[in-house]
Structure formats: C-alpha cells, structure tokens
Design a protein around this motif. Structure first.
Motif: not given
Length: 383
Positions: A333-360
């Motif tokens: 449940l820890k917030p992303s250290h990457v997004l936190s290091a970017m100094n994004l708002s707590s709302e942006k950090v706590s609502s972030a989702v990563r989609f990543s694409f590839g084969l198929g």
C-alpha cells in the motif's frame, strides 16, 4: 471472460521461439557447463552461444558479460562489486537518483550503512535528473554512479550517456540499469560511456530467473558471490543453461524487431490515451512522466478522485491486468517513490495506475480497456 494483460513492465510472456530454445536445452538432458565430459561441454557450448549473441548485439567482448539469476542480482553485483573495489582506491562516494528501481536504491542504502557517502539526485516533475545536479554531485571521491536508462513506472528516459561522460572525468564507475529500456533503446556499449549495464530476461519475453551484467574490461570489480569459478570467477554458481539459451533467443528477436516493437507499443499507447480523452475528457485523467523523452510501452496515468487500489481491483474483476507501479511494490500500500520524487500532488500519487504494453496486445484491447477504465473512474467518483 476475456483477459487483457497490460502489465508487461512487470513481466512478459515468453516468446514462442524462446520457449522452444528453453525446451531444446532442457530436453538435451543433464549437463553442468563446468564438467569436462561431453554432456558438460555441450552445456557450455549453449552458454557460450548465448553469450556470443549478447556480445554481438551490445558490441562488446563476450568476456565482458556475466550471466546472473535476475536483474536484481545484476544490479547488486554491479553496485557492491564496483563500490568495494573502488574503496580500496580511496573512493567512497555513491551517486544515484531518487527514481531508481529498489534493486538499486536499497543496495545503495546498504552501501551507505556500510560507510559509503550516498547522494540521491532529485528529479523534476517529469522524472528527469538535471545535469547540473549530477555534475555537482560527482567528484574525485565518487566511486560509483548508478542511473537507470528508462524508468519502470513512468517510462521516462534519463540522460545516462551525458552523466556517464561526466563520471569518466573523475574515474567513477558508471552503472546503468537498462532492464526496462533494453529492446526499445539501442545500446552500443563500445560507444557509450557505461562501465556496468544490467539486463533481465523476463522483461523482453524471455524466462524469469535469468539476468545479465556487462562489466567493461578494466572496471574495478570484486564478486558478490563466492564459490566456484563460474563466469570467470565473477559470479559463482552453476549457470542456468536453458534459461540463458531462451534469454539469448528473446534478445535476438527483441533487437531484430526493435523498431516494430516501438511502433506497435506506441500505437497502442496512443489509442489508449485517445479513448480516455473521448470517454473521460482531458480533465478526467493526467499522464505522468515526460511526454517525449520516454519509452513507448509504458503509460502511467492518474485518475483524480479514484484510489489506485480501487481502480486496480475493479480492472482485475473485469479481467484486465495493470499495476500500481513497480512490480516489487504493487502488492503493498506504499505510495510510489518515483511519483513522490517527482513532487506530484498526493492526489496524483494515490490515484496512479501503470498500463504497459507488449507482445500480443492490440489497439482494440487498448480501446476496450480505456473505455472500461473511464467507466470505472466515473462510477467510483460518483459513489
């Protein structure tokens, strides 16, 4: 229920040809590459063939390549190996960035606990380290500099070549974690100012449990593991013969099809964003990371008013696999250290989702997932 896998930054499906290479090596029967008999020699030939594939594609000598058990092991081997060797020369400084994978960050913190002076470089709101900060941090006392090529959460690319050139001025060892970037970015290591480079098989449609470390000839280094004399005494332990064969096959394909892979994943990413804009409006989401200096297969999105947990749970129920960030942390449940290091708002950090694409993956899947994501986002906000 149809299943859609949009978590390729966490791990990828093995390519059919990599599976065949793995099966062929495994079915060949028992053979330890260190054994002198025919079975052992056959196993060693497979390891040698795999090493030669990487040597050619990376433009290095085969003797500079060390097979490991994972990207994490490669990162740790690089950092501890170079740091302790450099300390014998009077160098005691470690420089890294605030957005590194935890395989690097936690290794650097362990080095700090062992008496090294650690400097963690900040990043801007796009996740990029400034050359000014890097130049100010790297000096005569610097033993090792570790800067990732492409970020595993946002896809943002770092100026690792420029930083590496500056590190050479002070004879600091330059390490680059290229786990996410390999297969999308060209690495001609004969030309780049990189002394140590980390790769991982399962990020490029190879098997889990195999990594690679490039160690430039002459780079100060001492082994992390002690035991036998495998890998020229740089990494003790019997080599994963079948895994190495499959890793090499996956690398061959990834490099040969690099431009097609870039175009394919970029088109899926664009389709995803277009559908979000249509369904949610530009105010309903925010893309995190640099808009241009980035990898094509990673899309990090914040949905204001919707927690990452709720979004991911609802996507999972709909048969869609995505992530809250690094695979090593997505179960917490820890917030992303990457997004936190970017100094994004707590709302942006706590609502972030990563989609990543590839084969198929397809643009149709992107369109369907984006529509589903927009529906979930609107429902959760209204509730």
């Amino acid at each position: 229920m149809e299943s859609i896998y949009f978590d390729h930054a966490a791990t990828t499906a093995m390519h059919p040809e990599a599976i065949r290479a793995y099966a062929e090596a495994a079915e060949a029967g028992p053979g330890n590459p260190s054994s002198l008999h025919a079975r052992g020699r056959e196993a060693r030939e497979r390891v040698t063939a795999g090493r030669d594939v990487f040597a050619e594609r990376l433009n290095v000598s085969a003797s500079e390549l060390v097979f490991t058990g994972s990207g994490t092991e490669s990162d740790n081997t690089a950092l501890f190996g170079a740091a302790y060797a450099q300390r014998k020369k009077g160098k005691n400084g470690i420089v890294t960035t605030a957005v590194e994978h935890h395989a690097v960050l936690n290794a650097c913190r362990k080095l700090e606990a062992d008496g090294f002076e650690l400097t963690v470089l900040p990043v801007d709101s796009d996740g990029i380290v400034s050359m000014e900060d890097a130049k100010a941090a790297i000096g005569e006392n610097t033993a090792v500099v570790s800067v990732m090529a492409g970020n595993n959460e946002t896809g943002t690319l770092q100026p690792y070549a420029d930083i590496g050139q500056w590190a050479r001025t002070y004879k600091a060892v330059m390490h680059v974690d290229a786990v996410q970037a390999f297969g999308y970015v060209d690495f001609d290591l004969n030309q780049l100012p990189i002394d140590l480079l980390t790769l991982s098989a399962h990020k490029i449609n190879g098997p889990q449990g195999v990594g690679l470390l490039y160690a430039r000839k002459g780079t100060p280094f001492q082994p992390l593991l002690y035991g036998g004399s495998q890998e020229r005494s740089r990494r003790a332990g019997t080599e994963n013969v079948a895994g190495i064969a499959a890793f090499a096959k996956a690398a061959e394909i990834a490099i040969a099809e690099r431009q097609a892979r870039r175009e394919h994943t970029e088109s899926i990413r664009e389709a995803f964003i277009r559908r979000l804009e249509t369904s949610l409006g530009s105010d309903g989401f925010a893309v995190n990371g640099h808009p241009v200096r980035r990898l094509p297969h990673i899309l990090n999105v914040s949905f204001p008013g919707v927690s990452s947990e709720s979004m991911l749970m609802n996507l999972d129920l709909a048969g869609i696999a995505a992530s809250g960030g690094s695979a090593c942390n997505s179960g917490s449940l820890k917030p992303s250290h990457v997004l936190s290091a970017m100094n994004l708002s707590s709302e942006k950090v706590s609502s972030a989702v990563r989609f990543s694409f590839g084969l198929g993956n397809t643009r149709e899947e992107a369109d369907k997932t984006a529509k589903m994501t927009a529906t979930i986002s609107a429902r959760l906000r209204n509730s």
